[in-house]
Design a protein around this motif. Structure first.
Motif, mmCIF file in Angstrom:
data_model
loop_
_atom_site.group_PDB
_atom_site.id
_atom_site.type_symbol
_atom_site.label_atom_id
_atom_site.label_comp_id
_atom_site.label_asym_id
_atom_site.label_seq_id
_atom_site.Cartn_x
_atom_site.Cartn_y
_atom_site.Cartn_z
ATOM 1 N N THR C 143 0.860 -1.206 0.000
ATOM 2 C CA THR C 143 0.000 0.000 0.000
ATOM 3 C C THR C 143 0.879 1.233 0.000
ATOM 4 O OG1 THR C 143 -1.489 -1.279 1.362
ATOM 5 C CG2 THR C 143 -1.927 1.073 1.221
ATOM 6 N N GLY C 144 1.950 1.208 0.840
ATOM 7 C CA GLY C 144 2.871 2.344 0.847
ATOM 8 C C GLY C 144 3.379 2.624 -0.552
ATOM 9 N N GLY C 145 3.646 1.550 -1.291
ATOM 10 C CA GLY C 145 4.171 1.718 -2.656
ATOM 11 C C GLY C 145 3.104 2.209 -3.598
ATOM 12 N N VAL C 147 0.399 3.744 -3.176
ATOM 13 C CA VAL C 147 -0.161 5.096 -2.941
ATOM 14 C C VAL C 147 0.597 6.107 -3.795
ATOM 15 C CG1 VAL C 147 -0.007 6.916 -1.175
ATOM 16 C CG2 VAL C 147 -1.173 4.758 -0.671
ATOM 17 N N LEU C 148 1.848 5.744 -4.175
ATOM 18 C CA LEU C 148 2.680 6.720 -4.904
ATOM 19 C C LEU C 148 2.203 6.892 -6.334
ATOM 20 C CD1 LEU C 148 6.095 5.420 -3.586
ATOM 21 C CD2 LEU C 148 4.849 7.434 -2.837
ATOM 22 N N ARG C 154 -0.200 15.107 -2.217
ATOM 23 C CA ARG C 154 -0.449 14.860 -0.774
ATOM 24 C C ARG C 154 -0.417 13.364 -0.464
ATOM 25 N NH1 ARG C 154 -6.148 17.809 -0.487
ATOM 26 N NH2 ARG C 154 -6.513 16.152 -1.978
ATOM 27 N N LEU C 156 1.907 11.330 -0.695
ATOM 28 C CA LEU C 156 3.156 10.977 0.011
ATOM 29 C C LEU C 156 2.935 11.040 1.521
ATOM 30 C CD1 LEU C 156 5.644 10.330 -1.657
ATOM 31 C CD2 LEU C 156 6.590 12.554 -1.041
ATOM 32 N N ALA C 157 2.340 12.171 1.942
ATOM 33 C CA ALA C 157 2.119 12.337 3.397
ATOM 34 C C ALA C 157 1.154 11.252 3.883
ATOM 35 C CB ALA C 157 1.533 13.723 3.655
ATOM 36 N N GLY C 159 0.760 8.305 2.722
ATOM 37 C CA GLY C 159 1.491 7.032 2.809
ATOM 38 C C GLY C 159 2.281 6.950 4.104
ATOM 39 N N PHE C 160 2.951 8.077 4.440
ATOM 40 C CA PHE C 160 3.784 8.047 5.659
ATOM 41 C C PHE C 160 2.902 7.831 6.886
ATOM 42 C CE2 PHE C 160 7.673 8.601 7.832
ATOM 43 C CZ PHE C 160 7.366 9.178 9.044
ATOM 44 N N LYS C 161 1.732 8.533 6.914
ATOM 45 C CA LYS C 161 0.850 8.371 8.087
ATOM 46 C C LYS C 161 0.435 6.894 8.200
ATOM 47 C CE LYS C 161 -1.157 12.921 7.178
ATOM 48 N NZ LYS C 161 -2.354 13.592 6.664
ATOM 49 N N LEU C 163 2.075 4.263 7.223
ATOM 50 C CA LEU C 163 3.177 3.419 7.722
ATOM 51 C C LEU C 163 3.332 3.596 9.230
ATOM 52 C CD1 LEU C 163 5.790 3.912 4.853
ATOM 53 C CD2 LEU C 163 4.437 1.881 5.390
ATOM 54 N N VAL C 164 3.165 4.817 9.718
ATOM 55 C CA VAL C 164 3.328 5.053 11.171
ATOM 56 C C VAL C 164 2.298 4.220 11.939
ATOM 57 C CG1 VAL C 164 2.915 6.785 12.962
ATOM 58 C CG2 VAL C 164 4.307 7.369 10.969
ATOM 59 N N ASP C 228 -7.322 9.564 4.645
ATOM 60 C CA ASP C 228 -6.372 10.367 3.852
ATOM 61 C C ASP C 228 -5.929 9.576 2.628
ATOM 62 O OD1 ASP C 228 -6.753 12.056 5.839
ATOM 63 O OD2 ASP C 228 -4.740 11.971 6.715
#
Lengths: 301, 233, 1041, 81, 118
Positions: C143-145, C147-148, C154, C156-157, C159-161, C163-164, C228
């Motif tokens: 999913t992190g991938g 999303v790109l 936005r 990117l942000a 994706g980071f949220k 992963l956290v 998001d």
């Protein structure tokens, strides 16, 4: 459908008698009103003179079909109201076309005349007649309410919708008139009676002040002739209904004349004393006084 | 400030939960049924000395396949992420001091040793502790050393992706062979178990571990590579 | 059969193979990806068909050749097969959809997509919890991938949220797995064994695993991160994320929960809170993808609730959960893919869809699937769910689910309203063909899933009912010109009536005549329209299909299915009006609210017995009977717009098209009345704490009659006046129906007939006037009697009939009314009815006066008569009214006999001439004759006196000597009944409207306030996730840490 | 044996606290490396040699390097660590 | 022995999570999370430890017959191996994200990336 000619003949005769009686009585009442206020008043046969004058007038215009039929509806309403109700109890010849369900018919036939008149006056295009119609309709709908409740109370009391049966039930002495057996219903009905007789305080509809003469503003000559006969006939027909329902009906023409005159005088007496109501005042009057008495009538029966 | 306090409260309560877990924890006297099976039947069933390696490669082979895919994914996505962000282009490796003589000769001497050690680790992963992942990591550290010593150097992309993909595909093929030849997907009995304790024993485990080693090494190197190249374009 | 493990092998193999394809040969890489995804779908399809055909059993696939506890095993049962098919197919379609994004990002993105789909099928099939963890981590990274791929910076942000939060979840999951392993000694789900509900030792461990799985399902308070991603990711990926990964994670939770049923209430609680919370928050969204995000979180919450009830649902669990899941997955994927077609992100920008009618149809299908309307899977699932839950006396849960579904229906239909009514932003490039292809495929999948679930369901398949098929056939006939379609429609209606005629009992016969024959007559008016009139005939025929089936429904299912079909059909019909969008929305909101009340009522009455006969309503247990009565009555009264539930009617009927208004007002309201009829027929004298419920109905009927009429008096818009009058007439009918005596029911039936006739006639007449004058405001018209004589005649006859003036049938109604109230034991409400009679006369007079009489305006001087085709049905109605006035016995005699089966005493004798009741006699012909004779004689008298009257021009009136010049100043029509307003105006204060507005405002305020909870800060989301775990732990352990 | 484990545990916690409390990210990364180093020692004590090697190679080795690599990238482009 | 390791493991996790949720710098968050995952690994391995036993390698020191009585539980070790590598994978991904976010917005503070809200 066998058409029994004698009944139609007698009905026509009843109609003739009542119209003449109406002509004379209304003139007499106006004369009494004038004398009370110190005026000489009109001649007894004044109505006949007006009738002949209206028929003789040559200026005849029409604003359209409904305008032309307005007075016809009006008079048919008056005549129908009279003929569907037995005028003289007991005698087959004077009980006109009354039948078992005529109480309901009588209640709703009033609207026939009003509807026709309203449509005719509206087509005349005169704004004043339109305002008059609004006032007339608003007032009559609320004024009829106490009557409807009273009639419902009586029909519950006598368990019938036939006026002849009601009259039969009231024979034999004054004390079994509905006036005494069910005074509350009678009082409610009288509220309605005063309201619909087009006398002050409820006569703003056709009152001759800032607006000439309400709905019939644009009517003249022969139309006015028909209307006048109706204005004479309609109150009497209504009074006949009240007489039959509440005051023991009439067994002969003489008793008929006396009773109709007496009942009619009730509205006159009330009218003379009171100033004129605006329409919303009369509406609130009926809802504040007429309605509770009517409700009481239903619940007590 | 309020956030720190709220976090503290939450972490404290979580601590209570973990505390209760720790208090209720009573170490078993004997191995549970799964562990006993592994302890007794690893030699006859897989022929591997290192029980953990046997579990990793055959018993829970799907996990390891999944895990290798995790690394493969990470390498691919890191490349994707960095490809997207066009950074300031200040030339290749500029701003770094050219590495001194000593460092270069040391690197040249050390790299083969590290490579050899890495290969040793994952070749007999089924005998001694260690295995594909550790070996791969060591290989990657060799690549790392080279990168640090000579930042301008670039590994050929072709080689890296070929090694990576080749070992991956071959690993899946072994799995599929296991399905047809032996008992099930990723079963290591497609090759003879050999005599217990020798290099060529335990069926396909050493082969798989070698492949994993190569693949992990290639993936780490490509992650480092893409990080290094981030500023090129 | 092919071993399912190959799905994973192919997925991985292809991903690794992509490494060999060099960078710039993207075509080959994409072809490889598609081939792999196709192969995975085919395998899953093979298994699903095998299970459907019944020649396959649940297969356990061993890996590494060793039995489960010692190695990982996968399972391929019917549920797994269906879900893998869903996942693989969504992946395949999304891959095609994201073709250009994948090309731009190269083979790595394709590899990531392949691995993501493989991991999802892994989650569905694996039976090992650590393996589940590994696949979950794979999904997190994939999913992190993916999303790109989105163009939105936005993402990117987001994706980071993600992963956290995923880190927090994985910590919980790992600890949980470790201690579960320690407690149970095995990592295989089947060995975990029932863990008692407790928060120490094994219980706490399982709790950690479960809470991690629930967090994966984006539960309400802790799902900011998911929203998001929905908002910023590529729509192709969002479709996978919502349909595929949502379903897979849900199935994982279901597998773990299946081992220890003691924990199911936890799932139910979280699920229902998420369902209600997310739906409420969705009310304030105006970004389309974020709204879809909220909606998919809500649907997953609903599914979690169903999972939480799996022990009660038993063997129909798969059918229900499958139905809701399939409906959610297909609809959500479809809507996300459509959001890719639309350029801008605001809800109103979806108006561009109007360029392509197929897309509008697709949008409607997806909305209907989400809300659970027939003929889609969600409908059958919701029906069975409600019944089983009610049988397990979990009424509160059914109530919450239905409220949530109603809120969801609210914002979805509002969105659909925006799409059909708002003006599209110009400069729209048009739709890309391959994306439209995908949406079309999803549409087909939706309808086939509807068919499949219909077949699987124990109840009859909605798509196999002839009237529905006939209505859907009109979708194919759309390109034909309107007139031909009109002919087919009329033929269809009359044909169905003739075909079904023998099966009707007298009561059904009357309703059938009105619905089918009456519908055909109103369709005559539709000949007035040229061109193709897209989007009119399918909804209209759908409504008629629903009505035709309603009156014949024996079981509660067919009744409810036809009820929802006619609601759906009539909604789309009303929506066609120019300014009808807000009113159509309030209509569908009230109707669906009513429909859900009916569903709850039937579920409570059935108490588990499927299929439930309508006649069995009579012997419902005494404890439940009053509640069933109340629910059903409220449901039906939303359709007859009784006071309190009436605010949708004026707007809906007034803003509808000219020929739609009579259909909706004359015929559709009868559906509600028919429902009430059936209810009172079976559950007449239900007591509720000693008070007879029909008393309430009598009072509601009377109040609606009175207030409906009063409100009608003060309307300036002609159609609104007629709409309010419908409220009053329906109140009349409800009053007489609830009198529960012979004549009361006969009167109600006469009302049904009368109201249909004169309401359709008046609406058509006003429609005809509108066609010419293009305004509905009465004070702008006037004096049209000379120009439109036929319209005048029909309105005049309508007034006389409706107000009860003697010669026509209205008086017959009044006469029966009088006889009915004589024997009724209720006295007080009758007073309201007495007053509302004349009030009816007032507003009708206002109608005829302001439009036809009074002064003719300048711009109307050259108007022609109303269009021919609008007049034809009116003249038919006029003839019918005259005939019905003279010979009422024709229809009523048979119905009277039928009613006497319910109320033997108090009947009427039908002699040749007249009708004799207990209290009086009514001879319509005699009365008509006498009045006719008097009328003619007086008319002749006037003619004799005044035959040469001279027609004068318009302004020739005695106006205080002046000659008025402008018709506007001399036409008295505005605020016509001013005295009435002064005297009784206070009764008409919009109390009910303000109440319902207050309800919606409260919902929107809470939504606006609550959504601020998602601050957009990744750390806050992680904190919320932790808080979710901690709060659950505290609640669970009874507050004793 | 118990004392060594206790010592290692304390060392781990100490290093972790240092990692979280320091101002500069570089020190934090090194401290994290230390934590995983001590962890690998604990793994040896817990009779898990494979895990110890992995932790050492990947945990302290590669992770620390990744952090430093990204940190240097960010510092060079003007960010504060 | 196992209890001490588990206690310190849990402590590490709590410290890690606290650090991750209070520190606003992206890199510091990632560091905190990696510490938390190390803690998880320690707890996992401590679960498998049986007092007084040796590593699960069946070489000369551990004869086959008495293996079941001498070696610790190998399963958690296998799980931890996978968990460490996955931990690394996720950390590497988060680092790449952090780096890309930094290049995109020139800031490492997580509260600067809140365009997507409500």
């Amino acid at each position: 459908m066998s058409i029994d000619w004698p009944r139609i003949g007698y009905a026509a005769l009843t109609l003739f008698i009542v119209i003449n009686y109406g002509m004379i009585m209304t003139a007499l009442v106006r004369k009494i009103g004038a004398r009370v206020s110190g005026r000489y008043g009109i001649r007894i046969y004044q109505n006949y003179i007006d009738l002949v004058k209206n028929i003789a007038l040559r200026s005849k215009i029409t604003h359209g079909v409904m305008y032309y039929l307005g007075p016809v509806f009006r008079l048919t309403g008056g005549v129908g109201l009279l003929l569907f109700v037995p005028t003289i109890y007991g005698s087959a010849m004077w009980s006109n076309f009354s039948f078992a369900g005529d109480l309901v018919l009588a209640l709703y036939f009033v609207f026939f005349g009003t509807l026709g008149m309203a449509l005719g006056a509206a087509e005349s295009g005169h704004p004043y007649s339109a305002i008059g119609i609004t006032r007339g309709l608003s007032q009559v709908t609320v004024a009829e309410l106490p009557l409807a409740l009273a009639v419902f109370a009586i029909s519950l009391q006598y368990q019938t919708l036939n006026i002849t049966d009601i009259v039969a039930a009231q024979q034999g002495g004054i004390f079994n008139w509905t006036l005494f057996t069910n005074p509350v219903a009678t009082l409610a009905a009288l509220f309605a009676f005063v309201g619909t007789m087009m006398r002050s305080p409820f006569d703003v509809v056709i009152a001759p002040q800032e607006i000439p003469i309400g709905p019939p503003t644009e009517y003249h000559s022969s139309y006015l002739a028909l209307m006048q006969t109706n204005r004479v006939l309609f109150p009497i027909a209504k009074t006949v209904i009240y007489m039959n329902l509440f005051f023991g009906g009439a067994t002969n023409w003489f008793e008929f004349a006396i009773k109709v005159f007496a009942i009619y005088m009730i509205s006159v007496l009330v009218g003379v004393v009171h100033p004129r109501f605006r329409v919303e005042q009369s509406i609130t009057f009926f809802l504040k006084w007429g309605l509770p008495v009517g409700v009481l009538a239903i619940l007590l029966v | 400030m309020v956030r720190a306090f709220v976090t503290l409260v939450f972490v404290a309560i979580l601590g209570l939960a973990f505390g209760r877990l720790a208090l209720d924890y009573v170490p078993d006297a004997a191995l549970n049924q799964t562990a006993v099976h592994y302890a007794e039947l690893t030699p006859p069933e897989t022929g591997a000395q290192n029980v953990v390696a046997a579990i990793i490669v055959t018993y829970r082979g799907l996990d390891t396949l999944g895990e290798v895919t995790v690394l493969f994914l990470t390498a691919a996505i890191v490349a994707l992420v960095l490809a997207q962000t066009s950074g300031p282009t200040k030339g290749r490796g500029s701003g770094l001091l050219p590495s001194g003589e000593l460092l270069q000769t040391g690197t040249r001497m050390l790299t083969p040793l590290i490579l050899l050690f890495g290969i040793y680790v994952f070749v007999n992963g089924h005998l001694t502790p260690g295995g594909g992942f550790q070996g791969g990591a060591i290989l990657a550290s060799a690549a790392l050393l080279l990168l640090l010593a000579d930042p301008v150097r670039r590994f050929s992309h072709r080689l890296l992706s070929w090694v990576e993909s080749g070992s991956g595909v071959f690993y899946v093929l072994i799995g599929v062979f296991g399905l047809f030849l032996a008992g099930g997907f990723l079963d290591n009995r497609i090759l003879p178990l050999g005599d217990f304790g020798s290099i060529f024993s335990a069926g396909a485990i050493p082969l798989i571990y070698a492949l994993i080693g190569l693949k992990v090494g290639a993936e780490f190197s490509s992650i480092l590579e893409s990080l290094e190249e981030a500023e090129d374009h | 059969m092919v071993s399912p493990i190959l799905i994973i092998a192919i997925g991985l193999g292809a991903a690794f193979l992509l490494g060999f394809v060099n960078e710039d040969r993207k075509g080959i890489a994409f072809a490889l990806t598609l081939a792999a995804l196709a192969a995975m779908s085919l395998i899953a399809l093979g298994w699903t068909l095998a299970f459907a055909a019944g020649n396959a059993q649940t297969a356990d696939i061993l890996t590494a050749g060793f039995p489960p506890p010692f190695a990982i095993n996968l399972r391929m049962g019917p549920a797994e097969a269906a879900l893998s098919l869903l996942v693989a197919a969504t992946g395949f379609l999304s891959a095609i959809y994201m073709r250009d994004a994948l090309y731009r990002h190269g083979r790595r993105a394709m590899a990531v997509l392949l691995v993501a789909i493989m991991a999802l099928t892994g989650i569905v099939m694996t039976r090992d919890i650590f393996n589940l963890f590994v696949f979950f981590e794979l999904i997190v990274i994939a999913t992190g991938g993916l999303v790109l791929l989105s163009e939105d910076r936005r993402a990117l942000a987001a994706g980071f949220k993600y992963l956290v939060v995923a880190q927090v979840i994985s910590i919980m999951l790992l600890i949980g797995i470790a201690f579960v392993y320690h407690a149970m000694g095995s990592l295989n789900i089947d060995d975990i064994g029932p863990v008692a509900l407790g928060f120490s030792g094994a219980g706490l461990a399982l709790f950690l695993v479960l809470v991690a799985l629930f967090l994966e399902l984006k539960p309400f308070p802790a799902n900011g991160w998911a929203l998001d991603i929905y908002e910023s990711a590529h729509p192709g990926f969002s479709a996978i994320f919502s349909a595929a990964s949502g379903s897979a994670a849900l199935f994982a939770a279901d597998k773990v929960l299946a081992t220890s049923p003691a924990w199911l209430p936890l799932a139910t609680a979280i699920g229902i809170i998420t369902f209600i919370g997310a739906n409420i928050l969705a009310l304030r969204q105006n970004n389309d993808r974020r709204l879809l995000g909220y909606s998919s979180v809500a649907q997953i919450g609903l599914l979690l609730t169903i999972v939480g009830q799996r022990d009660l649902l038993g063997d129909s669990y798969l059918f229900i959960a499958g139905g809701v899941l399939v409906a959610h997955a297909i609809a959500k994927a479809g809507l996300f893919w459509m959001s890719g077609l639309v350029g801008h992100r605001d809800l109103k920008d979806w108006a561009v869809l109007r360029a392509n009618p197929v897309l509008i149809f697709a949008f409607a299908t997806f909305v209907a699937m989400l809300v659970g309307l027939p003929p889609f899977p969600g409908f059958y699932a919701k029906w069975d769910l409600a019944h089983i839950l009610m049988a397990g006396d979990r009424a509160w849960l059914v109530a919450l689910i239905l409220i949530g579904a109603l809120i969801e229906a609210g914002y979805l239909f509002r969105w659909f309203g925006f799409a059909t009514k708002r003006e599209a932003p110009e400069g729209f490039p048009g739709f890309s063909v391959n994306k439209m292809g995908i949406v079309f495929v999803t549409l087909l999948a939706g309808w086939t899933s509807g068919w499949i679930w219909g077949d699987l369901s124990a109840n009859p398949n909605v798509l196999s009912m002839v009237p529905v098929l006939f209505a859907l056939a009109f979708l194919v006939l759309e390109p034909l010109p309107a007139r031909i379609k009109n002919l087919i429609a009329i033929a269809g209606l009359v044909g169905w009536f003739v075909f079904r005629y023998p099966a009707y009992d007298p009561l059904q016969l009357v309703f059938a005549i009105i619905i089918l024959v009456g519908g055909a007559v109103i369709f005559l008016a539709s000949f007035n329209w040229q061109g193709r009139r897209l989007g009119f005939y399918p909804p209209a025929m759908l409504m008629y299909a629903g009505l035709a089936m309603l009156i014949e429904a024996e079981t509660s299912f067919t009744f409810f299915a036809s009820w929802e079909i006619l609601t759906l059909g009539s909604y789309f019909l009303i929506l066609r009006g120019k300014m009808s969008e807000p009113h159509a929305l309030s209509y569908i909101a009230f109707s669906l609210g009513g429909a859900f009340a009916i569903l709850a009522g039937f579920a409570l009455a059935a108490n588990g017995t499927q299929p439930f006969e309508m006649a069995a309503l009579a012997d419902v247990a005494q404890t439940a009977a009053p509640y069933v009565f109340i629910l059903l009555a409220v449901g039906f009264m939303t359709k007859t717009a009784s006071i309190g539930l009436h605010i949708w009617l004026p707007g809906a009927h007034a803003e509808a098209e000219t020929d739609v208004s009579p259909m909706v007002s004359g015929i559709l309201l009868k559906a509600g009345l028919f429902g009430l009829w059936v209810l009172l027929m079976h559950m007449g004298q239900t007591q509720f704490y000693g008070i007879n419920l029909t008393y309430f109905l009598v009072w509601i009927g009377a109040i609606s009659a009175f207030l409906g009429g009063l409100m009608a008096i003060f309307q300036e818009d002609a159609k609104r006046l007629l709409a309010y009058s419908s409220i009053s007439q329906m109140g009349y009918a409800l009053f007489s129906l609830a009198l529960m005596n012979h004549l009361g029911w006969l009167l109600a039936l006469m009302f049904v007939i009368n109201h249909y006739v004169y309401k359709s006639m008046l609406f058509l007449a006003v429609g005809g006037v509108y066609a010419r004058t293009h305004t509905k405001l009465m004070y702008k018209m006037g004096g049209l009697i000379t120009l439109m004589p036929f319209s005048f005649v029909s309105v005049l006859i309508g007034i006389i009939a409706m107000s009860g003036v003697p010669p026509l049938s209205g008086f017959g109604g009044r006469w029966v009314f009088y006889n009915a109230i004589m024997t009724a034991d209720m006295r007080l409400p009758i007073i309201l009815i007495f007053l509302s009679g004349p009030i009816g006369f007032l507003y009708l007079f206002r109608l005829i006066h302001s439009i036809f009489l009074g002064q003719l305006k300048d711009e109307h001087r050259k108007l022609k008569e109303a269009p021919f085709w609008l007049l034809v049905p009116q003249m038919i109605f006029v003839l019918f009214l005259l005939a019905f006035a003279v010979v009422p016995g024709l229809i009523l005699r048979r119905v009277d006999a039928y009613i006497s089966t319910f109320f033997p005493e108090g009947g009427l004798e039908w002699t040749s001439g007249g009708i004799i009741s207990e209290f009086g006699y009514w001879n319509p012909v005699a009365i008509m004759l006498v009045i006719g004779v008097i009328f003619v004689s007086v008319f002749l008298l006037l003619l004799w006196m005044n035959h040469d009257a001279q027609k004068v021009k318009q302004f020739n009136i005695g106006f205080a000597g002046e000659r008025p010049y402008r018709p506007e100043t001399t036409h008295f029509a505005w605020n016509f009944f001013a005295p009435y307003r002064k005297a009784m105006g206070f009764l008409v204060l919009p109390v009910v409207t303000t109440f319902w507005n207050a309800v919606t405002d409260v919902l929107h305020e809470t939504a606006d306030f609550a959504r601020k909870f998602y601050t957009g800060n990744g750390q806050t989301y992680a904190l919320q996730a932790l808080g979710f775990v901690v709060v659950l732990f505290l609640i669970g352990s009874g507050g004793t840490p | 044996m118990i004392y060594v484990a206790g010592l290692m545990g304390l060392a781990m916690l100490g290093a972790a606290i240092v990692a979280l409390a320091t101002k500069s990210t570089a020190v934090a990364v090194i401290a994290a490396g230390l934590v995983s180093l001590f962890a690998s020692v604990v793994f040896v004590l817990l009779a898990a040699p494979d895990v110890a090697m992995t932790e050492a190679a990947i945990g302290s080795g590669l992770t620390t390097f990744l952090f430093f690599f990204v940190l240097s990238r960010i510092r060079r482009e003007g960010g504060n660590g | 022995m196992a209890e001490i390791a588990m206690m310190s493991g849990f402590a590490l996790i709590l410290l890690g999570i606290f650090g991750a949720l209070t520190n606003r710098n992206l890199l510091r968050m990632i560091v905190a999370f990696s510490i938390a995952s190390t803690g998880v690994n320690v707890v996992l391995v401590s679960i498998g430890y049986l007092p007084g036993r040796t590593a699960p390698i069946l070489d000369a020191a551990v004869p086959l017959e008495s293996a079941a009585a001498q070696i610790v539980d190998p399963v958690p070790q296998a799980l931890v191996l996978t968990a460490i590598v996955i931990g690394l994978g996720v950390t590497a991904l988060m680092l790449a994200y952090a780096y890309s976010l930094f290049r995109h917005r020139k800031s490492l503070d997580i509260s600067d990336f809140t365009e997507l809200k409500w």
